[in-house]
Design a protein around this motif. Sequence first.
Motif, PDB file in Angstrom:
ATOM      1  N   GLY A 151     -27.948   0.475  11.195  1.00 45.73           N
ATOM      2  CA  GLY A 151     -27.735  -0.324   9.995  1.00 45.73           C
ATOM      3  C   GLY A 151     -29.031  -0.827   9.394  1.00 45.73           C
ATOM      4  O   GLY A 151     -29.204  -0.868   8.172  1.00 45.73           O
ATOM      5  N   GLU A 167     -19.396   1.190  -1.431  1.00 46.94           N
ATOM      6  CA  GLU A 167     -19.025   1.629  -0.084  1.00 46.94           C
ATOM      7  C   GLU A 167     -20.251   1.772   0.816  1.00 46.94           C
ATOM      8  O   GLU A 167     -20.209   1.422   1.995  1.00 46.94           O
ATOM      9  CB  GLU A 167     -18.267   2.957  -0.151  1.00 46.94           C
ATOM     10  N   SER A 168     -21.341   2.278   0.261  1.00 43.11           N
ATOM     11  CA  SER A 168     -22.568   2.413   1.049  1.00 43.11           C
ATOM     12  C   SER A 168     -23.068   1.055   1.492  1.00 43.11           C
ATOM     13  O   SER A 168     -23.529   0.890   2.641  1.00 43.11           O
ATOM     14  CB  SER A 168     -23.647   3.136   0.233  1.00 43.11           C
ATOM     15  N   THR A 171     -21.020  -0.271   4.323  1.00 44.49           N
ATOM     16  CA  THR A 171     -21.399   0.401   5.572  1.00 44.49           C
ATOM     17  C   THR A 171     -22.576  -0.314   6.217  1.00 44.49           C
ATOM     18  O   THR A 171     -22.623  -0.504   7.442  1.00 44.49           O
ATOM     19  CB  THR A 171     -21.762   1.874   5.308  1.00 44.49           C
ATOM     20  N   ARG A 174     -21.204  -3.553   7.751  1.00 40.60           N
ATOM     21  CA  ARG A 174     -20.447  -3.302   8.982  1.00 40.60           C
ATOM     22  C   ARG A 174     -21.377  -2.983  10.146  1.00 40.60           C
ATOM     23  O   ARG A 174     -21.118  -3.372  11.288  1.00 40.60           O
ATOM     24  CB  ARG A 174     -19.449  -2.157   8.769  1.00 40.60           C
ATOM     25  N   SER A 175     -22.465  -2.275   9.856  1.00 38.63           N
ATOM     26  CA  SER A 175     -23.391  -1.885  10.922  1.00 38.63           C
ATOM     27  C   SER A 175     -24.342  -3.019  11.290  1.00 38.63           C
ATOM     28  O   SER A 175     -24.504  -3.365  12.465  1.00 38.63           O
ATOM     29  CB  SER A 175     -24.206  -0.663  10.487  1.00 38.63           C
ATOM     30  N   LYS A 179     -21.072  -5.703  13.193  1.00 39.57           N
ATOM     31  CA  LYS A 179     -20.929  -5.040  14.494  1.00 39.57           C
ATOM     32  C   LYS A 179     -21.148  -6.001  15.654  1.00 39.57           C
ATOM     33  O   LYS A 179     -20.434  -5.937  16.666  1.00 39.57           O
ATOM     34  CB  LYS A 179     -21.916  -3.862  14.595  1.00 39.57           C
ATOM     35  N   ARG A 207     -15.124  -8.170  13.323  1.00 35.88           N
ATOM     36  CA  ARG A 207     -15.680  -7.304  12.275  1.00 35.88           C
ATOM     37  C   ARG A 207     -15.403  -7.890  10.887  1.00 35.88           C
ATOM     38  O   ARG A 207     -16.292  -7.945  10.031  1.00 35.88           O
ATOM     39  CB  ARG A 207     -15.074  -5.911  12.409  1.00 35.88           C
ATOM     40  N   THR A 211     -18.091  -9.625   8.195  1.00 29.33           N
ATOM     41  CA  THR A 211     -18.181  -9.156   6.811  1.00 29.33           C
ATOM     42  C   THR A 211     -18.099 -10.330   5.845  1.00 29.33           C
ATOM     43  O   THR A 211     -18.881 -10.421   4.886  1.00 29.33           O
ATOM     44  CB  THR A 211     -17.052  -8.144   6.523  1.00 29.33           C
TER      45      THR A 211
END
Length: 328
Positions: A151, A167-168, A171, A174-175, A179, A207, A211
């Motif tokens: 990430g 969306e990127s 990601t 989330r990473s 995480k 998670r 976020t």
Amino acid sequence: MSAATQHAQNTIAQSIATDMEAVNTVIRQRLHSEVSLVNQIAEYIIGAGGKRIRPVLVLLLANAYGYRGTAHHELAAVVEFIHTATLLHDDVVDESSMRRGRQTANALFGNAASVLVGDFLYSRSFQMMVSLDDMRVMRILSDATNVIAEGEVLQLLNMHDPDVTHESYLTVIRSKTAKLFEAAAELGALVAGATDEQIAAAGEYGRSLGTAFQLIDDVLDYAGDAAEIGKNLGDDLREGKPTLPLIWLMEHGTPEQRQLVRNCIEHGDEEQFEAVLAAVTSSGALDYTRQQAEQAARRAAEAIANLPDNAYKASLLQLCSFAVDRNH
């Protein structure tokens, strides 16, 4: 901070006060090194405090499932060490000078020392994992640290890129952020002997909560108070980070707003901060980001609906509210 938010924070702290004292004792013991500079920097960082949300998750989930041992104290300390290591490395990469209202370690001690002490904290955390002698613990934490590193690299690739998609960016969140929240929650459930289904639900809680925390951090970087959030407003803009408010504005703003944001992301132009702030505020970009955080917090609350009703579950639900209502 509102009275309700302060009350929630106090209630959560009270529910695990004895456990947190034990975790702090473990942290102090495990920080010790024969190298004085390691002790000095590690003590400086840990002593800065912070919300300690990740170790709190380990403790709350373990207690919610009725755990009565002490391994959760060690796990909570491991999670805090991993988090602290990422902060040390982050601040070097981002060239940050302020965190939690104090100078960053790299500003005070230099980049080389900060990176190396971050490495010490990572390696110490793995020594502690091994001592617990549980392959499931090792798997969760080793997977988490690897995803976090990915990430970090992905975020680096996104720097100064105005074409990063919604969306990127999620990601990256989330990473890089969610995480470790996920791993902390899973560890708490795991050490208490929860079922695989319950551990997975705990992971979803962590998670989604992580976020929500990150998205509110994105809002506060534009709409917060520097004294309260403990860092300089506009740091994300200065670093050329395309966070969700800017991504939304790039997708929905006027041509003039889009061009403004594109230039600022490409060049890290913090001198345009006031103009960008006006744009993300008037366009609804900050409102949208906050709504996305609220949705994530609701998902977190739904994930633990089947937890036994007790004071620890109540604290976990209060964390969902605190994640989106806080101002630091």
